[in-house]
Design a protein around this motif. Structure first.
Motif, PDB file in Angstrom:
ATOM      1  N   SER A 301       0.839  -1.207   0.000  1.00  0.00           N
ATOM      2  CA  SER A 301       0.000   0.000   0.000  1.00  0.00           C
ATOM      3  C   SER A 301       0.871   1.252   0.000  1.00  0.00           C
ATOM      4  O   SER A 301       0.606   2.209  -0.742  1.00  0.00           O
ATOM      5  CB  SER A 301      -0.931  -0.005   1.215  1.00  0.00           C
ATOM      6  OG  SER A 301      -1.871  -1.037   1.126  1.00  0.00           O
ATOM      7  N   TRP A 303       3.874   1.428  -1.105  1.00  0.00           N
ATOM      8  CA  TRP A 303       4.487   1.482  -2.438  1.00  0.00           C
ATOM      9  C   TRP A 303       3.549   2.130  -3.439  1.00  0.00           C
ATOM     10  O   TRP A 303       3.945   3.005  -4.212  1.00  0.00           O
ATOM     11  CB  TRP A 303       4.858   0.073  -2.884  1.00  0.00           C
ATOM     12  CG  TRP A 303       5.307  -0.027  -4.331  1.00  0.00           C
ATOM     13  CD1 TRP A 303       4.507  -0.201  -5.423  1.00  0.00           C
ATOM     14  CD2 TRP A 303       6.648   0.080  -4.825  1.00  0.00           C
ATOM     15  NE1 TRP A 303       5.254  -0.230  -6.577  1.00  0.00           N
ATOM     16  CE2 TRP A 303       6.582  -0.063  -6.237  1.00  0.00           C
ATOM     17  CE3 TRP A 303       7.880   0.256  -4.231  1.00  0.00           C
ATOM     18  CZ2 TRP A 303       7.710  -0.036  -7.042  1.00  0.00           C
ATOM     19  CZ3 TRP A 303       9.017   0.283  -5.035  1.00  0.00           C
ATOM     20  CH2 TRP A 303       8.925   0.150  -6.421  1.00  0.00           C
ATOM     21  N   ARG A 304       2.282   1.704  -3.438  1.00  0.00           N
ATOM     22  CA  ARG A 304       1.310   2.243  -4.398  1.00  0.00           C
ATOM     23  C   ARG A 304       1.041   3.727  -4.160  1.00  0.00           C
ATOM     24  O   ARG A 304       0.904   4.505  -5.100  1.00  0.00           O
ATOM     25  CB  ARG A 304      -0.004   1.461  -4.284  1.00  0.00           C
ATOM     26  CG  ARG A 304       0.056   0.030  -4.763  1.00  0.00           C
ATOM     27  CD  ARG A 304       0.094  -0.026  -6.284  1.00  0.00           C
ATOM     28  NE  ARG A 304      -1.196   0.263  -6.853  1.00  0.00           N
ATOM     29  CZ  ARG A 304      -1.397   0.740  -8.072  1.00  0.00           C
ATOM     30  NH1 ARG A 304      -0.381   1.019  -8.835  1.00  0.00           N
ATOM     31  NH2 ARG A 304      -2.616   0.977  -8.524  1.00  0.00           N
ATOM     32  N   THR A 306       3.136   5.894  -2.869  1.00  0.00           N
ATOM     33  CA  THR A 306       4.293   6.663  -3.332  1.00  0.00           C
ATOM     34  C   THR A 306       4.361   6.744  -4.854  1.00  0.00           C
ATOM     35  O   THR A 306       5.038   7.620  -5.391  1.00  0.00           O
ATOM     36  CB  THR A 306       5.601   6.026  -2.813  1.00  0.00           C
ATOM     37  OG1 THR A 306       5.696   4.671  -3.285  1.00  0.00           O
ATOM     38  CG2 THR A 306       5.646   6.055  -1.297  1.00  0.00           C
ATOM     39  N   GLN A 307       3.657   5.840  -5.536  1.00  0.00           N
ATOM     40  CA  GLN A 307       3.605   5.886  -7.003  1.00  0.00           C
ATOM     41  C   GLN A 307       2.498   6.800  -7.517  1.00  0.00           C
ATOM     42  O   GLN A 307       2.299   6.920  -8.729  1.00  0.00           O
ATOM     43  CB  GLN A 307       3.385   4.467  -7.561  1.00  0.00           C
ATOM     44  CG  GLN A 307       4.484   3.482  -7.204  1.00  0.00           C
ATOM     45  CD  GLN A 307       5.826   3.879  -7.784  1.00  0.00           C
ATOM     46  OE1 GLN A 307       5.951   4.125  -8.978  1.00  0.00           O
ATOM     47  NE2 GLN A 307       6.842   3.936  -6.935  1.00  0.00           N
ATOM     48  N   GLY A 308       1.766   7.434  -6.594  1.00  0.00           N
ATOM     49  CA  GLY A 308       0.752   8.400  -6.999  1.00  0.00           C
ATOM     50  C   GLY A 308      -0.678   7.917  -6.926  1.00  0.00           C
ATOM     51  O   GLY A 308      -1.601   8.658  -7.301  1.00  0.00           O
ATOM     52  N   THR A 309      -0.924   6.710  -6.433  1.00  0.00           N
ATOM     53  CA  THR A 309      -2.289   6.199  -6.321  1.00  0.00           C
ATOM     54  C   THR A 309      -2.934   6.763  -5.058  1.00  0.00           C
ATOM     55  O   THR A 309      -2.302   6.798  -3.997  1.00  0.00           O
ATOM     56  CB  THR A 309      -2.291   4.659  -6.247  1.00  0.00           C
ATOM     57  OG1 THR A 309      -1.586   4.134  -7.370  1.00  0.00           O
ATOM     58  CG2 THR A 309      -3.717   4.122  -6.249  1.00  0.00           C
ATOM     59  N   ALA A 314      -5.534   2.677  -3.205  1.00  0.00           N
ATOM     60  CA  ALA A 314      -4.366   1.807  -3.090  1.00  0.00           C
ATOM     61  C   ALA A 314      -4.583   0.751  -2.013  1.00  0.00           C
ATOM     62  O   ALA A 314      -4.331  -0.445  -2.235  1.00  0.00           O
ATOM     63  CB  ALA A 314      -3.125   2.637  -2.773  1.00  0.00           C
ATOM     64  N   TYR A 336      -2.053  -6.338 -11.318  1.00  0.00           N
ATOM     65  CA  TYR A 336      -0.981  -5.943 -10.403  1.00  0.00           C
ATOM     66  C   TYR A 336       0.407  -6.122 -11.010  1.00  0.00           C
ATOM     67  O   TYR A 336       1.397  -5.686 -10.426  1.00  0.00           O
ATOM     68  CB  TYR A 336      -1.081  -6.689  -9.065  1.00  0.00           C
ATOM     69  CG  TYR A 336      -1.302  -8.176  -9.168  1.00  0.00           C
ATOM     70  CD1 TYR A 336      -0.290  -9.046  -9.528  1.00  0.00           C
ATOM     71  CD2 TYR A 336      -2.554  -8.713  -8.885  1.00  0.00           C
ATOM     72  CE1 TYR A 336      -0.492 -10.414  -9.609  1.00  0.00           C
ATOM     73  CE2 TYR A 336      -2.777 -10.086  -8.962  1.00  0.00           C
ATOM     74  CZ  TYR A 336      -1.746 -10.922  -9.328  1.00  0.00           C
ATOM     75  OH  TYR A 336      -1.964 -12.279  -9.405  1.00  0.00           O
ATOM     76  N   TRP A 339       2.045  -2.748 -11.510  1.00  0.00           N
ATOM     77  CA  TRP A 339       2.323  -1.907 -10.351  1.00  0.00           C
ATOM     78  C   TRP A 339       3.814  -1.656 -10.141  1.00  0.00           C
ATOM     79  O   TRP A 339       4.185  -0.827  -9.325  1.00  0.00           O
ATOM     80  CB  TRP A 339       1.757  -2.554  -9.084  1.00  0.00           C
ATOM     81  CG  TRP A 339       0.260  -2.600  -9.042  1.00  0.00           C
ATOM     82  CD1 TRP A 339      -0.618  -2.141  -9.989  1.00  0.00           C
ATOM     83  CD2 TRP A 339      -0.541  -3.147  -7.986  1.00  0.00           C
ATOM     84  NE1 TRP A 339      -1.910  -2.369  -9.594  1.00  0.00           N
ATOM     85  CE2 TRP A 339      -1.894  -2.979  -8.374  1.00  0.00           C
ATOM     86  CE3 TRP A 339      -0.260  -3.764  -6.764  1.00  0.00           C
ATOM     87  CZ2 TRP A 339      -2.961  -3.401  -7.557  1.00  0.00           C
ATOM     88  CZ3 TRP A 339      -1.309  -4.182  -5.967  1.00  0.00           C
ATOM     89  CH2 TRP A 339      -2.639  -4.008  -6.364  1.00  0.00           C
ATOM     90  N   GLY A 340       4.661  -2.387 -10.821  1.00  0.00           N
ATOM     91  CA  GLY A 340       6.099  -2.195 -10.660  1.00  0.00           C
ATOM     92  C   GLY A 340       6.805  -3.485 -10.285  1.00  0.00           C
ATOM     93  O   GLY A 340       6.182  -4.528 -10.034  1.00  0.00           O
TER      94      GLY A 340
END
Length: 496
Positions: A301, A303-304, A306-309, A314, A336, A339-340
Motif C-alpha cells: 500500500s 508502495w502504491r 508513493t507511485q501516486g495512487t 491503493a 498488479y 504496479w512495478g
C-alpha cells in the motif's frame, strides 16, 4: 478344477480390493450428477440450448453410476490405508473428467483438452481459465463453473479432516496433535466433524451470496461469487474477474472478508460456535496468517501511494489482491503486474504461502512455514549450544517427529514438482516467466500467473495443449498435497 483355483482366487482378491473403491466412487459420481441438475434446471427454465448438453452429461454419469453399483453393491465399505490413497486420487480425477462433459457438449464447444483443463481448474479450486467471453455465457454455465469450485472447496476440507490425517500426509495431521482434546469435547466422531463443517461452509456461502446481492451484484453474480469466494476458487462471471466491480470498493472489501473466511481452519469455526470464543485467535497459524497479510498489505500500500495512487484506492486494491493471492483464490481487481517490479516479485513470493490447514486454500499452508522457522531457530540454538536440549512447540504442543518429517518431505517434493513442471513447460517453448509462474500457480492452486499471457489480465487459452495437460497434473498434485499422488508412483506401494 485345480488349475482354475488360482485364477478364481486372484479374481476374488481383485474384487475384494477394488470393489469398495469403485462403490464409493459411484456414490461420489451420483452426487456430481445431482449437482448437475441445478444448472440443467436453470437452463430449461431459460430455454437455453446448453440444457441438452447437461441432460446428456447427467445421463452419462447416471449410467456409469448404475453399472458400477450393480457390480460392486455387495462389496463392504471398509477401506485400508492403501485403498484410501487410490480412492482419493481416483475421485478427484474422475470427477474432474465427468464435470467436463457439459463444457465439451455445451454452447462454448470447448475442445476436450480445454474442457478438462477448465474442470480440473474448477474442481481443484485453482481458478485458471481458458474461456473467453465469460460475460456472454448462459446463466447455467456460469452457475456450473461456480458449483464445480464450491464442490472442490468442501471436498478438500472433508478430505483434510477425514482422510489425510489418517494417512499422515496432510496438514490436518497437525490439528489432531495440537488439539488432542477437541475430538472429544467438540465433535465425537469424524463423521460429525464433516457434517458440522458442511453446515459452516453452507452458512458462510449463503452469507456471502446475500452480502454480494445487497452490495449491488446481480443475483447470478452474487450466487457464483459467493460460492467461489468461500471455496477460494476465483472463478468470476466476467473476463475482467472481480475487476468488473472495481468501481464498487465495498464489494472488494466484502470479497476480501469472505476469501479470508475460506482460508481459515473450519474446525476452529466449529469450536467457536460450541463455546470456545477465542479458538480462532489463539491458533498460531491464524495469527501467523493475519500478521503476514498485514505486513504485505502495509508494504505494498505504501508502495502504491508513493507511485501516486490515492490512499484509499491503493489500500483497497492491495488488500483485495494480496488476500486473493495468499488464500489462493485468484480473483483480480486490477492487473498488479503493472504496479512495478517490487509488487510483481512480492506477489510471486506470496503465491507459495497459502492459507491454513483445514481450509479451502491451496499452497504450502502457513503452518509449514511456521514450523520450518521453528526448526531453523532450533538448529541455530544447537550451533551455539551443542549440548542443549530444545523442544519445538507449536500451539503449546510439542511438534512430533511425524510432523517434522512430513513438513520436510512435503516441502522437498513441493518445490521439486514445481521445478520439473516449469522445466516441462519451458521444453514446450514457453518463456521463462510463463513457465515458472504457470508451474507455481498450478501447484499452489492460485490461478493467474505472471506475464502478458497468463497474468491477471491474461488467459491460459493460448498455451499449447501439452502444456495444459501438464498443468492439469500440477493442479491435481497441488490440491492432493503432492505426497498423496507420489506414493502411488512408488513400486513398494503396489508390492504391499
Amino acid at each position: 478344477m485345480y488349475l482354475l483355483a488360482p485364477t478364481l482366487y486372484r479374481s476374488r482378491e481383485l474384487y475384494r480390493h477394488w470393489a469398495p473403491i469403485f462403490k464409493i466412487l459411484s456414490v461420489l459420481w451420483l452426487v456430481l450428477a445431482l449437482f448437475m441438475l441445478v444448472p440443467w434446471g436453470v437452463l430449461v427454465v431459460e430455454h437455453e440450448q446448453d440444457a441438452r448438453a447437461f441432460g446428456i452429461a447427467i445421463l452419462a454419469v447416471l449410467t456409469t453410476v448404475a453399472c458400477t453399483w450393480l457390480i460392486t453393491f455387495r462389496a463392504p465399505l471398509e477401506l485400508k490405508p492403501w485403498q484410501m490413497f487410490i480412492l482419493t486420487v481416483a475421485s478427484w480425477t474422475s470427477i474432474s473428467g465427468f464435470a467436463s462433459l457439459p463444457l465439451v457438449l455445451g454452447a462454448p464447444q470447448l475442445s476436450f483438452t480445454n474442457a478438462v483443463f477448465e474442470s480440473v481448474s474448477a474442481i481443484t479450486t485453482t481458478g485458471s481459465t481458458v474461456m473467453v467471453g465469460i460475460d456472454t455465457l448462459s446463466d447455467g454455465l456460469k452457475l456450473w463453473r461456480g458449483l464445480m469450485q464450491w464442490m472442490g472447496g468442501i471436498g478438500i476440507i472433508v478430505m483434510g479432516i477425514a482422510i489425510l490425517p489418517f494417512l499422515k500426509v496432510g496438514g490436518m495431521r497437525l490439528f489432531h496433535t495440537e488439539s488432542s482434546d477437541w475430538s472429544d469435547k467438540v465433535m465425537p466422531r469424524t463423521g460429525g466433524i464433516a457434517k458440522a463443517t458442511l453446515g459452516v461452509y453452507v452458512s458462510l456461502t449463503l452469507l456471502a451470496m446475500v452480502s454480494y446481492w445487497l452490495g449491488g451484484m446481480t443475483p447470478i453474480d452474487a450466487v457464483v461469487h459467493g460460492m467461489t469466494s468461500l471455496a477460494t476458487g476465483g472463478f468470476a462471471n466476467s473476463d475482467a474477474s472481480f475487476g468488473a466491480y472495481a468501481d464498487q470498493p465495498w464489494l472488494l472489501w466484502m470479497g476480501s472478508l469472505f476469501m479470508l473466511s475460506g482460508a481459515l481452519p473450519f474446525v476452529l469455526y466449529i469450536r467457536f460456535l460450541r463455546g470456545f470464543k477465542t479458538a480462532l485467535w489463539q491458533d498460531q497459524q491464524v495469527r501467523g496468517l493475519l500478521k503476514l497479510l498485514s505486513i504485505a498489505i502495509m508494504v505494498l500500500s505504501v508502495w502504491r501511494i508513493t507511485q501516486g495512487t490515492p490512499a484509499f484506492e491503493a489500500f483497497t486494491n492491495v488488500t483485495f489482491n494480496v488476500i486473493s493471492v495468499v488464500t489462493t483464490t485468484g480473483y483480480a481487481s486490477d492487473d498488479y503486474t503493472l504496479w512495478g517490479a517490487l509488487p510483481i516479485m512480492a506477489f510471486f513470493y506470496l503465491t507459495f504461502v497459502g492459507g491454513c490447514s483445514g481450509s479451502t486454500s491451496g499452497g504450502m499452508k502457513i503452518f509449514r512455514l511456521q514450523i520450518a522457522m521453528l526448526m531453523l531457530r532450533n538448529q541455530l540454538h544447537y550451533l551455539i549450544h551443542s549440548s542443549g536440549v530444545f523442544t519445538t512447540r507449536y500451539n503449546q504442543q510439542p511438534v512430533t517427529s511425524d510432523i517434522s518429517r512430513g513438513v520436510m518431505a512435503f516441502s522437498f517434493f513441493f518445490f521439486i514438482t514445481i521445478a520439473l513442471l516449469a522445466l516441462s513447460l519451458a521444453a514446450l517453448g514457453l518463456d521463462l516467466i510463463t513457465a515458472l509462474s504457470g508451474a507455481a500457480t498450478a501447484v499452489t492452486n492460485v490461478g493467474p500467473g505472471l506475464g502478458d499471457v497468463i497474468g491477471p489480465a491474461g488467459n491460459f487459452a493460448p498455451l499449447p495443449s501439452a502444456a495444459k495437460w501438464f498443468l492439469c497434473i500440477g493442479m491435481l498434485m497441488g490440491r492432493l498435497e503432492i505426497l498423496t499422488v507420489i506414493v502411488l508412483l512408488t513400486p513398494m506401494f503396489w508390492r504391499r
